[in-house]
Write a protein that holds these residues in place. Structure first.
Motif, PDB file in Angstrom:
ATOM      1  N   ALA A  74      -0.321   0.871  -6.131  1.00  0.00           N
ATOM      2  CA  ALA A  74      -0.763   1.346  -4.816  1.00  0.00           C
ATOM      3  C   ALA A  74      -0.688   2.871  -4.741  1.00  0.00           C
ATOM      4  O   ALA A  74      -1.624   3.523  -4.252  1.00  0.00           O
ATOM      5  CB  ALA A  74       0.085   0.717  -3.717  1.00  0.00           C
ATOM      6  N   ASN A 131       3.517  -0.653   3.908  1.00  0.00           N
ATOM      7  CA  ASN A 131       3.000  -1.956   3.478  1.00  0.00           C
ATOM      8  C   ASN A 131       3.838  -2.635   2.398  1.00  0.00           C
ATOM      9  O   ASN A 131       3.712  -3.832   2.203  1.00  0.00           O
ATOM     10  CB  ASN A 131       1.555  -1.806   3.006  1.00  0.00           C
ATOM     11  N   PRO A 133       3.777  -3.248  -0.902  1.00  0.00           N
ATOM     12  CA  PRO A 133       3.031  -4.312  -1.588  1.00  0.00           C
ATOM     13  C   PRO A 133       3.840  -4.997  -2.683  1.00  0.00           C
ATOM     14  O   PRO A 133       4.577  -4.344  -3.419  1.00  0.00           O
ATOM     15  CB  PRO A 133       1.833  -3.570  -2.186  1.00  0.00           C
ATOM     16  N   PHE A 136      -1.005  -6.034  -5.972  1.00  0.00           N
ATOM     17  CA  PHE A 136      -1.999  -5.017  -5.622  1.00  0.00           C
ATOM     18  C   PHE A 136      -3.367  -5.471  -6.090  1.00  0.00           C
ATOM     19  O   PHE A 136      -3.684  -5.449  -7.273  1.00  0.00           O
ATOM     20  CB  PHE A 136      -1.642  -3.656  -6.230  1.00  0.00           C
ATOM     21  N   GLU A 139      -7.148  -6.790  -1.310  1.00  0.00           N
ATOM     22  CA  GLU A 139      -6.578  -6.786   0.040  1.00  0.00           C
ATOM     23  C   GLU A 139      -5.676  -5.569   0.255  1.00  0.00           C
ATOM     24  O   GLU A 139      -5.740  -4.903   1.288  1.00  0.00           O
ATOM     25  CB  GLU A 139      -5.793  -8.076   0.281  1.00  0.00           C
ATOM     26  N   GLU A 140      -4.857  -5.248  -0.726  1.00  0.00           N
ATOM     27  CA  GLU A 140      -3.958  -4.100  -0.622  1.00  0.00           C
ATOM     28  C   GLU A 140      -4.738  -2.774  -0.683  1.00  0.00           C
ATOM     29  O   GLU A 140      -4.363  -1.793  -0.057  1.00  0.00           O
ATOM     30  CB  GLU A 140      -2.896  -4.138  -1.731  1.00  0.00           C
ATOM     31  N   LYS A 141      -5.834  -2.777  -1.425  1.00  0.00           N
ATOM     32  CA  LYS A 141      -6.667  -1.568  -1.503  1.00  0.00           C
ATOM     33  C   LYS A 141      -7.258  -1.218  -0.144  1.00  0.00           C
ATOM     34  O   LYS A 141      -7.483  -0.044   0.159  1.00  0.00           O
ATOM     35  CB  LYS A 141      -7.788  -1.755  -2.522  1.00  0.00           C
ATOM     36  N   ASN A 143      -5.834  -1.114   2.581  1.00  0.00           N
ATOM     37  CA  ASN A 143      -4.905  -0.279   3.351  1.00  0.00           C
ATOM     38  C   ASN A 143      -5.240   1.205   3.235  1.00  0.00           C
ATOM     39  O   ASN A 143      -4.829   1.993   4.077  1.00  0.00           O
ATOM     40  CB  ASN A 143      -3.463  -0.507   2.883  1.00  0.00           C
TER      41      ASN A 143
END
Length: 190
Positions: A74, A131, A133, A136, A139-141, A143
């Motif tokens: 992330a 967040n 995480p 990664f 979905e996390e991208k 953010n």
């Protein structure tokens, strides 16, 4: 050297502010002390010492930036977004990305951008800490998708981060051309 010292000092100051915000007062005090100890070309490696204290406070004592984990993925993704923005500004202002102020790795095509983005890294760190995480992927991208539309204060005005990068880069180039570090405009989180 003076411009690089100011950039690194600002980065460490922002790291200390963020640590204070997140409840790590002892570590924030330590980092605040480092800002007054930075020598030209960071001969005493205050930036490296600050990074260790900073990341260990935020992500635990066993955390390392070289470790393969979702947090580093992330961080790297967010830093990559920032780096691309800085590359665009460096080129738009007629400078060469390979020739850095401090970074001088012959394998890094973006030494100057890597130098300039240092105080902005904390904006990515904020998202990752928020967040936390555990994996990664796409979905996390997401953010990070609107990160550049967040607002900061720079030059007495509220600006989107994308505009703040332009203002900051221009001020760095003005400082270089005029040999006057007082021309540098840093942002403040609002």
């Amino acid at each position: 050297d003076n411009i690089w010292r100011d950039i690194v000092s600002e980065k460490i100051r922002k790291q200390a502010d963020f640590l204070r915000e997140t409840g790590y007062e002892e570590q924030a005090i330590l980092l605040s002390g480092y800002t007054g100890q930075i020598e030209l070309a960071d001969a005493t490696n205050r930036e490296g010492h600050a990074a260790k204290v900073y990341f260990n406070a935020l992500f635990g004592m066993d955390f390392s930036r070289s470790k393969e984990c979702a947090i580093n993925a992330a961080l790297n993704y967010g830093y990559g977004i920032l780096l691309s923005c800085f590359n665009r500004e460096v080129i738009a202002n007629g400078y060469i990305t390979q020739l850095g102020l401090f970074h001088n790795n012959m394998f890094n095509q973006f030494n100057l951008s890597s130098d300039l983005m240092e105080p902005f890294r904390i904006l990515v760190d904020r998202i990752v800490v928020k967040n936390k995480p555990e994996k990664f992927d796409s979905e996390e991208k997401m953010n990070f998708i609107y990160m550049l539309e967040d607002e900061v204060m720079i030059d007495g005005k509220h600006q989107y981060i994308s505009n703040a990068i332009k203002i900051y880069c221009k001020s760095i180039f003005d400082a270089l051309n005029e040999n006057d570090v007082s021309l540098i405009k840093f942002y403040e989180v609002i």
